[in-house]
Write an enzyme that holds these catalytic residues in place. Structure first.
Site, PDB file in Angstrom:
ATOM      1  N   GLU A 640       0.833  -1.218   0.000  1.00 53.83           N
ATOM      2  CA  GLU A 640       0.000   0.000   0.000  1.00 53.83           C
ATOM      3  C   GLU A 640       0.850   1.244   0.000  1.00 53.83           C
ATOM      4  O   GLU A 640       0.541   2.212  -0.686  1.00 53.83           O
ATOM      5  CB  GLU A 640      -0.911  -0.046   1.236  1.00 53.83           C
ATOM      6  CG  GLU A 640      -1.847   1.152   1.361  1.00 53.83           C
ATOM      7  CD  GLU A 640      -2.982   1.102   0.346  1.00 53.83           C
ATOM      8  OE1 GLU A 640      -3.644   2.134   0.163  1.00 53.83           O
ATOM      9  OE2 GLU A 640      -3.179   0.043  -0.265  1.00 53.83           O
ATOM     10  N   ASP A 755     -11.569 -10.656   6.671  1.00 57.96           N
ATOM     11  CA  ASP A 755     -11.373 -10.950   5.254  1.00 57.96           C
ATOM     12  C   ASP A 755     -10.602 -12.263   5.095  1.00 57.96           C
ATOM     13  O   ASP A 755      -9.492 -12.292   4.581  1.00 57.96           O
ATOM     14  CB  ASP A 755     -10.616  -9.814   4.571  1.00 57.96           C
ATOM     15  CG  ASP A 755     -10.636  -9.985   3.047  1.00 57.96           C
ATOM     16  OD1 ASP A 755     -11.487 -10.736   2.552  1.00 57.96           O
ATOM     17  OD2 ASP A 755      -9.799  -9.363   2.380  1.00 57.96           O
TER      18      ASP A 755
END
Length: 779
Positions: A640, A755
């Protein structure tokens, strides 16, 4: 290190020393890897004739040069630091043969960009490959782009060339696979690099031939993570019969090393034993044998047996000695027993009682039995004695006529006033194997002799610690005979001497037995003798040598002790019930109070964003590592806030290991730094074999880094797609169990993952699955 030197490759004296030491260690290992070279530019003596792109303005230039050993080699060079354009160089078609995994060794040099002062200069190049079933490439096919080519890696230099510096080359080894086409092309892409390709070597690894667990495995090329190589039993080794017996197998790893233990049921066959650990079987020497297959060794021949033939499964017995069918091969050879001794007969009307003593020689066996043979020799009153014939079926035996284990038999159903001959034979387990008749002894008797009736009324009149005084009633005789004397026999009722009779005689109907043991029960029998012979023994009576007064006092003491024991048991039961009820009362009070029992605590996840200073959470949950301990080797992805690299972590006092490194690129804001390090604050709280482990952080230098354990096989989704159909159900269930264990651990810590997907499960080289978490996962 390579398992062997490929043709045409030389080494400097220093390099030769570095290679020889691992080679010596590998030659001593039974599981060394071998390499099969498919392409090696150092062994080429003519132009390589590789393909350049763009063809109208090729930048890659083929040249001749000298390697470190001053050998003439063909190289390719390029230097375009001013232009970011892509310049491709493609090899000729390389057949892969039977290998599904190939290795590419690249030796190159690269200029340092800081010395060139060009904005487009790079210190990396890209490696691609293209699979095809035949040599079909042209200058325009396949298209010069990442698809249809498959990118292997972005290769960075460990040593850069600087003006006035050492001219050190770089060596990179990359892996290609799994491959399916008949061959492939390699392609090198430069985008502003100033470098030289000194040599390229393409090879695959294979497991060398191996002997292990009495099985021989051939030279094997690895094809998958789960494929087993099949072997055969070595010479003089066999697979034991049975439905569970399977051919030997062993896993050949893709790195050319045999993995784990061999699955083999091979064992040295009878007459052979293992030598050199588990790789060879040799014949048992003379006078030694081995009865069955297995790991046991040869044994000396048992007593009275020998063999002069090597590789014997048993030892034949000496002449006159035998081994019964039920005897194991390691049992000593034995022979038939000698004859029974001292046969004693007692005649009572038409009943005969026979007793005898054990043979002097049992033949070395413990399965001694006896057989009684009866012959009728005619009526004595008619003078027909002497012409004998076997007794008919009216003659009965108690307990039996054959297979007797005791030395006494009662024979009845005989004819009156008839002479009989009884033969007692000794037999054991090998008597049937002998050619001679069993050893025996015999006795002649005549029925209807008026022997005295059994004695009755046997009783004790006095006793001491070492003596018994006994008396009995004299039997009444119905003929002209009278009692000559009595025979008394006695033995301890229990203990080692039980059944060992001692005999005394008495002319009267009483006797004093002396020399007895104190406080011991004795069984006593008495029989009378007249001119016709001995009568039968009376029934066994038991008497104790302890005086009556002492016996009564002992009974009183025993009664007192039993009463005290009962009282103690009652008291113990009352105390136990009281303690149980008291403990239950305390437990109920503790449960109602709402408190956990002392000592039971549970670790709970702490959100790092609850800290006023996020740096405090990092210091509490993550370990700070010095930047000098970390060496970045190559870029493997992008995160990221920066790149994801593979590197090595070497902390003094600890073993060097591979780590995954997340970096925070320059120009970040304080919020970005806080969000970046929050991942470490969370991961540092997890300690479980199925959760990605945090090694530490680097926050005191630039760039800021997070170090985690390195998972060789990457994400589970791509790993399963690359190896589709190559795993057993047991392996897949093992992966699922690991994932479930990791998620249960997170749940027990009150942490919500949010997730769970195959892309967020990483797999290491041992197929262990571990859950990863990142604050950037999808909600």
């Amino acid at each position: 290190m390579e398992g062997r030197l490929s043709p045409g490759r030389a080494s400097s004296p220093c390099g030769l020393r570095l290679i020889l030491l691992p080679l010596m260690l590998l030659l001593l290992s039974c599981c060394r890897a071998e390499e099969e070279v498919l392409m090696n530019t150092k062994s080429e003596t003519t132009d390589l004739r590789w393909t350049n792109h763009p063809a109208d303005n090729p930048e890659w230039e083929e040249m001749s040069g000298l390697d470190e050993e001053l050998n003439m080699v063909r190289t390719y060079q390029i230097c375009t630091p001013k232009s970011p354009s892509s310049n491709w160089l493609r090899t000729r078609w390389i057949p892969r043969r039977a290998a599904t995994t190939l290795y590419v060794e690249i030796r190159f040099t690269m200029m340092e960009c800081s010395g060139l002062n060009q904005r487009h200069c790079k210190e990396t190049f890209n490696l691609y490959y293209y699979q095809s079933d035949k040599d079909e490439a042209t200058p325009t096919h396949p298209a010069w782009m990442e698809n249809p080519y498959t990118k292997v890696a972005t290769v960075a230099a460990d040593h850069l060339l600087r003006p006035g510096g050492d001219r050190r080359s770089n060596i990179k080894l990359v892996r290609l696979g799994p491959l399916r086409g008949a061959g492939l092309y390699l392609a090198f892409q430069s985008q502003g690099t100033c470098m030289a390709l000194l040599s390229v070597r393409v090879f695959y690894r294979k497991c060398s031939s191996l002997r292990r667990a009495f099985a021989s495995f051939p030279e094997t090329i690895p094809h998958s993570l789960v494929e087993q190589a099949q072997g055969v039993c070595v010479e003089n080794a066999v697979t034991p019969p049975g439905e569970h017996s399977q051919p030997p197998s062993m896993l050949c790893g893709e790195d050319g090393q045999w993995v784990g233990q061999a699955t083999s049921s091979c064992a040295c066959r009878p007459g052979y034993e293992a030598v050199e650990s588990d790789v060879r079987c040799r014949a048992c020497p003379s006078d030694h044998f081995k009865a069955g297959p297995g790991p046991s060794g040869c044994r000396p021949c048992p007593t009275y047996s020998s063999t002069k033939i090597p590789g014997s499964a048993y030892c034949p017995c000496y002449s006159g000695y035998y081994r019964a069918d039920s005897d194991p091969p390691h049992a000593a050879c034995t022979r038939p027993p000698s004859a029974p001794r001292s046969i004693v007969s007692q005649v009572n009307d038409t009943t005969v009682t026979l007793e005898w003593s054990e043979p002097l020689d049992r033949g070395g066996r413990g399965d001694l039995t006896y057989r009684v043979l009866c012959s009728s020799c005619g009526t004595a009153s008619k003078g027909l004695a002497g012409s004998c014939s076997p007794c008919d079926d009216s003659v009965l035996y108690r307990p039996a006529q054959r297979s007797l284990t005791q030395r006494r038999v009662v024979v009845w159903g005989l004819h009156q006033y008839t002479q009989y001959t009884f033969i007692i034979q000794s037999l054991n387990g090998v008597s049937a194997l002998s050619q001679s008749e069993p050893a025996s002894d015999k006795v002649n008797v005549t029925t209807n002799r008026d022997v005295p009736a059994p004695v009755s009324g046997l009783k004790r009149t006095a006793s001491s610690e070492t003596s018994l005084t006994l008396e009995w009633d004299a039997p009444v005789l119905q003929n002209q005979y009278h009692i000559l004397d009595y025979q008394v026999r006695y033995s301890p009722k229990d203990g080692e001497e039980a059944g060992q009779w001692q005999y005394v005689s008495s002319r009267s109907s009483s006797v004093v037995l002396t020399g007895l043991h104190r406080a011991t029960q004795y069984q006593v029998q008495v029989r009378a003798r007249s001119q016709a012979g001995y009568g039968s023994f009376s029934g066994a009576n038991s008497f104790s040598t302890q005086p009556d007064g002492a016996r009564n006092s002992q009974l009183v003491v025993m009664a007192v002790l039993v009463s005290m024991g009962i009282l103690l048991l009652i008291a113990a039961a009352i105390v136990a019930v009281y303690c149980y009820r008291r403990r239950r009362t305390r437990s109920d009070i503790s449960d109602k109070s709402g408190h956990f029992p002392m000592g039971q605590t549970m670790k709970v996840y702490i959100d790092p964003f609850t800290y006023e200073d996020p740096n405090e959470a990092v210091r509490e949950f993550a370990k700070e590592i010095e930047a000098s301990f970390v060496k970045i080797e190559e870029v493997i992805g992008a995160g990221e806030f920066g790149e994801v690299c593979r590197g090595r972590l070497r902390i003094p006092g600890r073993k060097e290991n591979y780590v995954a490194i997340k970096t925070l690129k320059g120009g970040y804001t304080e919020k970005q730094r806080r969000d970046f390090l929050s991942e470490a604050s969370i991961m540092g709280q997890f300690q479980h074999p199925n959760i990605i482990h945090l090694e530490g952080v680097i926050t005191t230098s630039c760039p800021v880094m997070i170090l985690t354990e390195f998972m060789e096989n990457g994400a589970l989704d791509s790993f399963l797609r690359m190896n589709d159909g190559q795993f057993t159900a047991i392996q897949l269930v093992g992966m699922l169990r690991g994932i479930a264990a990791g998620m249960k651990y997170l749940s027990d810590m009150s942490f919500v993952h949010r997730d769970l997907a195959a892309r967020n499960i990483l797999v290491n080289s041992n197929l262990v699955c571990k859950v990863r978490w990142s604050p950037y996962l999808s909600p």
